[in-house]
Structures are given as structure tokens and as C-alpha cells.
Enzyme design. Structure first.
Site, mmCIF file in Angstrom:
data_model
loop_
_atom_site.group_PDB
_atom_site.id
_atom_site.type_symbol
_atom_site.label_atom_id
_atom_site.label_comp_id
_atom_site.label_asym_id
_atom_site.label_seq_id
_atom_site.Cartn_x
_atom_site.Cartn_y
_atom_site.Cartn_z
ATOM 1 N N LEU A 12 0.846 -1.194 0.000
ATOM 2 C CA LEU A 12 0.000 0.000 0.000
ATOM 3 C C LEU A 12 0.884 1.247 0.000
ATOM 4 O O LEU A 12 1.609 1.505 0.955
ATOM 5 C CB LEU A 12 -0.902 0.007 1.238
ATOM 6 N N ALA A 13 0.802 1.993 -1.087
ATOM 7 C CA ALA A 13 1.707 3.138 -1.220
ATOM 8 C C ALA A 13 1.024 4.329 -1.882
ATOM 9 O O ALA A 13 1.647 5.121 -2.567
ATOM 10 C CB ALA A 13 2.932 2.729 -2.039
ATOM 11 N N ARG A 19 2.480 14.495 6.665
ATOM 12 C CA ARG A 19 3.370 15.041 7.689
ATOM 13 C C ARG A 19 4.847 15.053 7.266
ATOM 14 O O ARG A 19 5.681 15.629 7.942
ATOM 15 C CB ARG A 19 3.186 14.261 8.999
ATOM 16 N N GLN A 79 -4.966 3.937 -7.227
ATOM 17 C CA GLN A 79 -6.100 4.244 -6.353
ATOM 18 C C GLN A 79 -6.244 5.767 -6.417
ATOM 19 O O GLN A 79 -5.518 6.495 -5.750
ATOM 20 C CB GLN A 79 -5.809 3.783 -4.910
ATOM 21 N N GLY A 146 -3.228 1.301 15.364
ATOM 22 C CA GLY A 146 -4.360 0.416 15.624
ATOM 23 C C GLY A 146 -3.994 -0.575 16.722
ATOM 24 O O GLY A 146 -2.876 -1.070 16.775
ATOM 25 N N GLU A 161 -8.774 1.185 15.494
ATOM 26 C CA GLU A 161 -7.941 2.368 15.296
ATOM 27 C C GLU A 161 -7.984 3.235 16.545
ATOM 28 O O GLU A 161 -9.014 3.301 17.222
ATOM 29 C CB GLU A 161 -8.437 3.171 14.087
HETATM 30 C C1 UD1 Z 1 -2.686 1.735 9.540
HETATM 31 C C2 UD1 Z 1 -3.631 0.744 10.240
HETATM 32 C C3 UD1 Z 1 -3.277 0.719 11.722
HETATM 33 C C4 UD1 Z 1 -1.831 0.311 11.905
HETATM 34 C C5 UD1 Z 1 -0.927 1.265 11.105
HETATM 35 C C6 UD1 Z 1 0.480 0.744 11.140
HETATM 36 C C7 UD1 Z 1 -5.706 0.880 8.994
HETATM 37 C C8 UD1 Z 1 -7.111 1.353 9.004
HETATM 38 N N1 UD1 Z 1 -4.984 1.166 10.070
HETATM 39 O O1 UD1 Z 1 -2.970 2.998 10.094
HETATM 40 O O2 UD1 Z 1 -4.109 -0.206 12.389
HETATM 41 O O3 UD1 Z 1 -1.482 0.339 13.270
HETATM 42 O O4 UD1 Z 1 -1.342 1.330 9.737
HETATM 43 O O5 UD1 Z 1 1.335 1.703 10.585
HETATM 44 O O6 UD1 Z 1 -5.304 0.241 8.069
HETATM 45 N N2 UD1 Z 1 -2.832 3.802 1.974
HETATM 46 C C9 UD1 Z 1 -3.279 3.653 0.676
HETATM 47 N N3 UD1 Z 1 -4.526 4.049 0.345
HETATM 48 C C10 UD1 Z 1 -5.386 4.576 1.249
HETATM 49 C C11 UD1 Z 1 -4.929 4.721 2.575
HETATM 50 C C12 UD1 Z 1 -3.669 4.317 2.920
HETATM 51 O O7 UD1 Z 1 -2.535 3.178 -0.179
HETATM 52 O O8 UD1 Z 1 -6.508 4.914 0.857
HETATM 53 C C13 UD1 Z 1 -1.497 3.359 2.324
HETATM 54 C C14 UD1 Z 1 -0.605 4.462 2.859
HETATM 55 O O9 UD1 Z 1 0.129 5.038 1.810
HETATM 56 C C15 UD1 Z 1 0.287 3.716 3.833
HETATM 57 C C16 UD1 Z 1 -0.558 2.565 4.311
HETATM 58 O O10 UD1 Z 1 -1.605 2.434 3.372
HETATM 59 O O11 UD1 Z 1 1.442 3.184 3.219
HETATM 60 C C17 UD1 Z 1 -1.146 2.816 5.687
HETATM 61 O O12 UD1 Z 1 -1.922 3.982 5.642
HETATM 62 P P1 UD1 Z 1 -1.910 5.030 6.814
HETATM 63 O O13 UD1 Z 1 -2.816 6.130 6.464
HETATM 64 O O14 UD1 Z 1 -0.526 5.359 7.190
HETATM 65 O O15 UD1 Z 1 -2.604 4.172 7.956
HETATM 66 P P2 UD1 Z 1 -2.426 4.385 9.491
HETATM 67 O O16 UD1 Z 1 -3.373 5.437 9.922
HETATM 68 O O17 UD1 Z 1 -1.012 4.552 9.825
#
Ligand code: UD1
Ligand code: MG
Length: 509
Positions: A12-13, A19, A79, A146, A161
Site C-alpha cells: 500500500l503506497a 506530515r 487508487q 491500531g 484504530e
Molecule cells: C494503519 C492501520 C493501523 C496500523 C498502522 C500501522 C488501517 C485502518 N490502520 O494505520 O491499524 O497500526 O497502519 O502503521 O489500516 N494507503 C493507501 N490508500 C489509502 C490509505 C492508505 O494506499 O486509501 C497506504 C498508505 O500510503 C500507507 C498505508 O496504506 O502506506 C497505511 O496507511 P496510513 O494512512 O498510514 O494508515 P495508518 O493510519 O497509519
């Protein structure tokens, strides 16, 4: 029918990484030799997945371009809107309809994750026949992450979360690392049932666990042995912290293989660099890219080597090198600058304030001081006097200079390329050489010297120099050497410069 995929990796990137406050997408920030994304893909590589999907969104073009370089087999999937981690995985799986077996999902911003840990997670998951397994860790500070919520029997109930958690849940220090293994079929099914009923109004991948538990499916928690591996990166302060942690891990690993690192706190070795046994790395040293430091070489203090190979027992002191090769036993610095395709043969020397680019310095050849060597071939055992400039550029094109074996170039010489100095030839100090010098000849272009007696007294009367000269002359001192008068034999001059003591100014040796 295409063969079903037994393992699929989804990274997921797509997130922005707000930030980080950066024009560069978060996952492209570098960390000791790889981007954050590169580290994650490396940790997943040994799974030998049939397909690797990278969900891109923010900075999609940049991320795609980077993937083409580092992981051309990975499939980027767009996405367009970041509607949550669950949404991201749903889109990823739509791009691989044939995926079955295990789907490993990894957040793109956990660069310290080790391949062994991912492998252990997948082995536990596949061994248990679980519908889903999450990598968890016990952390000192769970803020923002989370939480793993377990029932009285210690079984996973749900992942909550922080922003949706009760105060009691917030007190839990066991967190979701953002790394999971799923059974593809059951994952697809659960993703179709995700709601956006949460504080962020997003589809949470983590909700898949609660859904599976409710459906009576077996889910597992795999606890990471070292919570440091699960640290994410959200801002540049965290990035610097991760860099220090990775530095320590890398340095420790090299020390355990027999490398001396004198000051591990100031030694930064990329994950892609290699150091052989009994090499000594002194303080303030960076080994970057594909750099290799050979056995018993001594590098540092204050050295940066980028994509540079240092041979066994060579020394490099207070210098900067990019794309260079330093042969076995060669000596570089202090204060040398080696540029791409600088190739220093065995036991050669490139000394102080010397820049070398696209040139071979032959075995045992020396360029000890204050020189520029560009587009040159210097033969074995040649000696290049101080302040020699290889004049390689005519303003439009670059040209080569060849200096033969054991040739001797006097100080402050310009070798104006294209030009060749033959084997064993000498060039008088201060010459500007634009024609080939045959083997064994002396090349000299110096104008004869004139000393105009009494000039200072006449033209600089009243200066300290004039006073000093007057005293010296009164004491009957000689002028400190043969005083040439106009019209005196020039050949004598040439003979003089032909002597090694003045020609090469081996005074500079
Ligand atoms: C997420 C987890 C959390 C965990 C944490 C660990 C969820 C809901 N929560 O939270 O439980 O403790 O990671 O670091 O998953 N991304 C996408 N598309 C999106 C949203 C996010 O590709 O629509 C990617 C981001 O680029 C990132 C990763 O997913 O690499 C995690 O997303 P982020 O928003 O950092 O989730 P957290 O709030 O950190
Ligand atoms: Mg995050």
C-alpha cells in the site's frame, strides 16, 4: 485459463504522507540505499510471490517510474482517491482476479521490516490455515496506531484504530504493524462487506479481522520478535530515527563478520554496500550505493564513497569518490575527489587536492598533489608532479591524454589533450605540452628566465623588499643561483630543468 496465483503481495503506497511535508511521495524517501518502498519490496522478495501489486495514488507517476527501476515485475495499480486501506486492497485485488492462496499486504512505510519476519508471518498463517493473520508488536508508545483487541482467551477479537478506540482499548500496547497475510477468497469476501462507519469515514482493512471473527473464521496474531521492525514513518523526525536504527543494525552485522568500525555512530553504510573482512572503517564515513570495500582496506575518517570499489589493503583518507575504482594497495587522499570512471590501479597513489575523472592511473603511478586528471591514461610507475593539469576540454569536446610507463611530468605542467608523453619521457616543470613527447625525450616549453638586476631598487623603492635586497647586496650575498642576463645560453637552462631535482620537482615527492 491462467494458472491461479498462490501468493500475491500487495504493497500500500497511495497515501500522501502529509506530515513529511514533501514534494516527494513518502514512500520514495531514501533510507540508507533504498527508498522506503524499496525496503518493503526487498523484505517481501523472498516470498517469491506470483504477483506483486503496488497501490499508487499520490505522486503516482513518480512512484511508477521508481518501480520501473527497482521492481519492473511489480504491477502498479492506481487508487485515484485514498478512501482507506481496505479500499486500496480491494482495488489491488480487482487487478489480479486470478489471485488465490495467500495475499500478503504490507504498508509501504515500514522500512525496517525484515524478510525473515514476513516469512515467519506467512508460514504461521499458512501453517494454521487461517483466514487472516496480522503481524503485531508490543510497543513502548502505541500512539496513533491500531490496537490488537483480544478476548479473555487471548484470541483476536478485532483491530481498533486509536481514534475509534475506547479509553481501555487505547491503554493496550499491542499494536497492528500494518502487515498481514490473508486467504485470498475470504479476504475478497470480507472486503465487499466493509463499511465506512468510523471516525475517518474510510474503508479500513483492519475491519476485515472483526468481520472474519464474527463469521467464525480462524484468524491469527503473529507477534514480531523485535518491535523496531514494525516502526512506520510519518514525518522526517521519524525518518531520521529509522535511519539511525537501520545504521546500527547494518554496522552491527558488518562488525560481526569481521569488519572494524571505529565509530559506529558516525558510520553510515547503505544496505547495498559491501565490506570485506578486516577492513577498517574510521569515523565519519559513508559507504553508499554499490560500494565495495576490500579486505584490510582502511577507509576514513571523513570519507564518502558512492558506487565505488576499493581494493584489498587500499587506504582512502578524507576523500569523496563517485563511481570510482581504487586498486589493491592504492592510496587516496587526504582530500582527493574521484569522479566516475576514475580507475586507480594496484599500488597507485592519488594524493592531496587531486581530482581524477574518467582516467586510468597505472600500477604504482603517483599523482601526489594539487592536480586535475581528466580523460587520461597514465602508465605504470609514472610520476605526475604537483599542480599538473590534464587539459581535456577545448570548450566543445573532451580529448584524451596518454602518459607512458615511468614517464616523469614536472610540476605545474599543462598536458593539452589530445597528446601523448612516451614511456620514460620527462616533461620540464612549468611546461605547456601540446605535442607528443617521444619515449625517453625531454619535453620543455619554458621561456628562458631573465633576472633584471636592480629592478626592485628602481621600481619598488621604499618597500620592505627593496630594503631586504639592499641589505643582502651589501652583505655581498649572491642572488641565490646563476643570474642569467639577456642573451645568455638557453640550452644551459634546458639542461638544468632536465635534472630531476628541478624538472619533476621531486621536491614534491
Ligand atoms: C494503519 C492501520 C493501523 C496500523 C498502522 C500501522 C488501517 C485502518 N490502520 O494505520 O491499524 O497500526 O497502519 O502503521 O489500516 N494507503 C493507501 N490508500 C489509502 C490509505 C492508505 O494506499 O486509501 C497506504 C498508505 O500510503 C500507507 C498505508 O496504506 O502506506 C497505511 O496507511 P496510513 O494512512 O498510514 O494508515 P495508518 O493510519 O497509519
Ligand atoms: Mg501510517
Amino acid at each position: 485459463m491462467p494458472q491461479p496465483h498462490l501468493r500475491t503481495v500487495v504493497v500500500l503506497a497511495a497515501g500522501e504522507g502529509k506530515r513529511m511535508k514533501s514534494a516527494l511521495p513518502k514512500v520514495l524517501h531514501p533510507l540508507l540505499g533504498r527508498t522506503l518502498l524499496g525496503h518493503v519490496l526487498t523484505a517481501a522478495a523472498p516470498l517469491a510471490a506470483d504477483r506483486t501489486v503496488v497501490v499508487v495514488g499520490h505522486g503516482a507517476e513518480q512512484v511508477r517510474a521508481h518501480l520501473t527501476e527497482i521492481a519492473p515485475d511489480a504491477t502498479p495499480v492506481l487508487q485515484a482517491q485514498q478512501l482507506g486501506t481496505g479500499h486500496a486492497v480491494r482495488i489491488a485485488l480487482e487487478a489480479v482476479p486470478e489471485a488465490s492462496g495467500t495475499v500478503v499486504v504490507i504498508n509501504g512505510d515500514v522500512p525496517l521490516l525484515r524478510a525473515e519476519t514476513v516469512a515467519a508471518l506467512v508460514a504461521a498463517h499458512e501453517g494454521e490455515g487461517a483466514a487472516a493473520t496480522v503481524l503485531a508488536a508490543e510497543v513502548p508508545d502505541p500512539t496513533g496506531l491500531g490496537r490488537i483487541v483480544r478476548d479473555a482467551a487471548g484470541r483476536l477479537e478485532q483491530i481498533v484504530e486509536e481514534r475509534d478506540a475506547t479509553p481501555a482499548q487505547r491503554a493496550l500496547r499491542e499494536i497492528n504493524a500494518g502487515i498481514y497475510a490473508f486467504d485470498a477468497v475470504r479476504l475478497r469476501d470480507a472486503l465487499g462487506k466493509l463499511s465506512t462507519d468510523n471516525d475517518q469515514g474510510e474503508e479500513y482493512l483492519t475491519d476485515v479481522f472483526g468481520l472474519l471473527v464474527s463469521a467464525g473464521e480462524p484468524v491469527g496474531v503473529h507477534v514480531a520478535a523485535d518491535h523496531v521492525e514494525t516502526l512506520g514513518c510519518n514525518d522526517r523526525v521519524e525518518l531520521a530515527g529509522l535511519r539511525r536504527l537501520l545504521r546500527d543494525r547494518i554496522n552491527e552485522a558488518w562488525m560481526r563478520t569481521g569488519v572494524s568500525i571505529l565509530d559506529p555512530d558516525t558510520t553510515w553504510i547503505d544496505v547495498t554496500a559491501t565490506v570485506e573482512r578486516d577492513a577498517v572503517i574510521d569515523q565519519n564515513t559513508q559507504l553508499r550505493g554499490t560500494t565495495v570495500v576490500g579486505a584490510q582496506a582502511v577507509v576514513g575518517p571523513d570519507v564518502t564513497l558512492i558506487d565505488t570499489v576499493v581494493g584489498a589493503a587500499a587506504t582512502v583518507l578524507r576523500s569523496h569518490a563517485v563511481g570510482a575504482e581504487v586498486g589493491p594497495g592504492a592510496s587516496v587522499g587526504p582530500y582527493a575527489y574521484l569522479r566516475p570512471a576514475a580507475r586507480l590501479a594496484e599500488k597507485s597513489k592519488v594524493g592531496t587536492f587531486v581530482e581524477v575523472k574518467n582516467s586510468e592511473v597505472g600500477p604504482g603511478a603517483k599523482v601526489p598533489h594539487l592536480s586535475y586528471v581528466g580523460d587520461a591514461t597514465i602508465g605504470a610507475k609514472a610520476n605526475i608532479g604537483a599542480a599538473t593539469i590534464f587539459v581535456n576540454y577545448d570548450g566543445v569536446n573532451k580529448h584524451r591524454t596518454v602518459v607512458g610507463e615511468a614517464a616523469f611530468i614536472g610540476c605545474d605542467t599543462s598536458l593539452i589533450a589530445p597528446v601523448e608523453v612516451g614511456a620514460g619521457a620527462y616533461v620540464a616543470a612549468g611546461s605547456a605540452i601540446s605535442q607528443d613527447v617521444p619515449p625517453g625525450a625531454l619535453g620543455v616549453t619554458r621561456a628562458p628566465q631573465r633576472s633584471i638586476e636592480g629592478w626592485v631598487a628602481r621600481k619598488r623603492a621604499g618597500t620592505v623588499s627593496a630594503a631586504a635586497a639592499e641589505r643582502a647586496l651589501a652583505e655581498g650575498a649572491s642572488a641565490g643561483g646563476p643570474v642569467a642576463r639577456e642573451g645568455e645560453a638557453i640550452h644551459g637552462d634546458a639542461e638544468t630543468v632536465g635534472r630531476p631535482s628541478t624538472a619533476g620537482d621531486t621536491a614534491t615527492e
